[in-house]
Design a protein around this motif. Structure first.
Motif, PDB file in Angstrom:
ATOM      1  N   SER A   1     -13.755  -1.672   0.304  1.00 15.22           N
ATOM      2  CA  SER A   1     -13.718  -1.533  -1.150  1.00 15.22           C
ATOM      3  C   SER A   1     -13.624  -0.062  -1.552  1.00 15.22           C
ATOM      4  O   SER A   1     -14.019   0.824  -0.784  1.00 15.22           O
ATOM      5  CB  SER A   1     -14.977  -2.135  -1.776  1.00 15.22           C
ATOM      6  N   LEU A   2     -13.116   0.159  -2.748  1.00 12.31           N
ATOM      7  CA  LEU A   2     -13.083   1.490  -3.348  1.00 12.31           C
ATOM      8  C   LEU A   2     -13.311   1.353  -4.847  1.00 12.31           C
ATOM      9  O   LEU A   2     -12.892   0.354  -5.447  1.00 12.31           O
ATOM     10  CB  LEU A   2     -11.719   2.157  -3.142  1.00 12.31           C
ATOM     11  N   ASN A   3     -13.957   2.348  -5.425  1.00 13.12           N
ATOM     12  CA  ASN A   3     -14.094   2.424  -6.876  1.00 13.12           C
ATOM     13  C   ASN A   3     -13.341   3.655  -7.373  1.00 13.12           C
ATOM     14  O   ASN A   3     -13.611   4.776  -6.932  1.00 13.12           O
ATOM     15  CB  ASN A   3     -15.558   2.535  -7.285  1.00 13.12           C
ATOM     16  N   LEU A   4     -12.409   3.447  -8.266  1.00 17.16           N
ATOM     17  CA  LEU A   4     -11.692   4.548  -8.898  1.00 17.16           C
ATOM     18  C   LEU A   4     -12.282   4.803 -10.278  1.00 17.16           C
ATOM     19  O   LEU A   4     -12.599   3.851 -11.002  1.00 17.16           O
ATOM     20  CB  LEU A   4     -10.205   4.218  -9.040  1.00 17.16           C
TER      21      LEU A   4
ATOM     22  N   GLY B   1     -11.749   9.200  -6.886  1.00 22.21           N
ATOM     23  CA  GLY B   1     -12.259   8.088  -6.101  1.00 22.21           C
ATOM     24  C   GLY B   1     -11.300   7.509  -5.085  1.00 22.21           C
ATOM     25  O   GLY B   1     -11.672   6.621  -4.321  1.00 22.21           O
ATOM     26  N   GLY B   2     -10.075   8.006  -5.075  1.00 20.34           N
ATOM     27  CA  GLY B   2      -9.132   7.495  -4.078  1.00 20.34           C
ATOM     28  C   GLY B   2      -9.495   7.952  -2.678  1.00 20.34           C
ATOM     29  O   GLY B   2     -10.393   8.769  -2.489  1.00 20.34           O
ATOM     30  N   GLY B   3      -8.798   7.391  -1.695  1.00 21.29           N
ATOM     31  CA  GLY B   3      -9.048   7.781  -0.327  1.00 21.29           C
ATOM     32  C   GLY B   3      -8.401   6.827   0.646  1.00 21.29           C
ATOM     33  O   GLY B   3      -7.615   5.957   0.248  1.00 21.29           O
ATOM     34  N   ALA B   4      -8.735   6.988   1.912  1.00 19.57           N
ATOM     35  CA  ALA B   4      -8.195   6.145   2.978  1.00 19.57           C
ATOM     36  C   ALA B   4      -9.285   5.202   3.461  1.00 19.57           C
ATOM     37  O   ALA B   4     -10.387   5.650   3.798  1.00 19.57           O
ATOM     38  CB  ALA B   4      -7.690   7.009   4.123  1.00 19.57           C
ATOM     39  N   VAL B   5      -8.983   3.908   3.485  1.00 17.33           N
ATOM     40  CA  VAL B   5      -9.949   2.898   3.906  1.00 17.33           C
ATOM     41  C   VAL B   5      -9.270   1.894   4.833  1.00 17.33           C
ATOM     42  O   VAL B   5      -8.037   1.849   4.925  1.00 17.33           O
ATOM     43  CB  VAL B   5     -10.563   2.149   2.704  1.00 17.33           C
ATOM     44  N   GLN B   6     -10.091   1.077   5.467  1.00 19.26           N
ATOM     45  CA  GLN B   6      -9.586  -0.001   6.313  1.00 19.26           C
ATOM     46  C   GLN B   6      -9.412  -1.261   5.471  1.00 19.26           C
ATOM     47  O   GLN B   6     -10.079  -1.441   4.444  1.00 19.26           O
ATOM     48  CB  GLN B   6     -10.570  -0.275   7.448  1.00 19.26           C
TER      49      GLN B   6
END
Length: 123
Positions: free
Chosen positions: A17-20, A8-13
């Motif tokens: 939001s992100l869900n791991l 679920g990781g990644g590159a965001v601004q």
């Protein structure tokens, strides 16, 4: 033998939001305290949140209000929901487990089993 696999990781601004997710295999989930940790380049690994077999949770001050840890016992998955991400949240994020019914610590040294990590980059 416990195996933990994060995703679920990644590159965001910033502000997004992100869900791991952390999937657990090789053990009976009900006997473990699970935690999320992170490590930024040049810094020590730090705790974020933990959840025990009863579903009780604890958070570090930096995570309160923005991060939420939860579990799905049916799928043996622990999720870290991260909101309002900031550039300083950029790090490798790790899932970990220790064989205790209740969580006793947010310290990385208290945990026995670790996943390989998933990178989160916030710009």
């Amino acid at each position: 033998h416990v195996q933990l696999v994060e995703s679920g990781g990644g590159a965001v601004q910033a502000g997004e939001s992100l869900n791991l997710s952390c999937s657990i295999s090789g053990h009976t989930r009900s006997n473990y305290c699970m935690g999320w940790f992170r490590q930024a380049p040049g810094k020590a690994r730090e705790g974020i949140a933990v959840i025990d077999s009863d579903g009780d949770t604890a958070y570090t001050d930096s995570a309160k209000g923005r991060f939420t840890i939860s579990q799905d016992t049916a799928s043996k998955t622990v999720v870290l929901q991260m909101n309002s991400l900031k550039p300083e949240d950029t790090a490798m994020y790790y899932c970990a487990a220790v064989r205790h019914f209740h969580c006793e610590s947010l310290s990385p040294g208290a945990f026995t089993y670790w996943g390989q990590g998933t990178q989160v980059t916030v710009s």
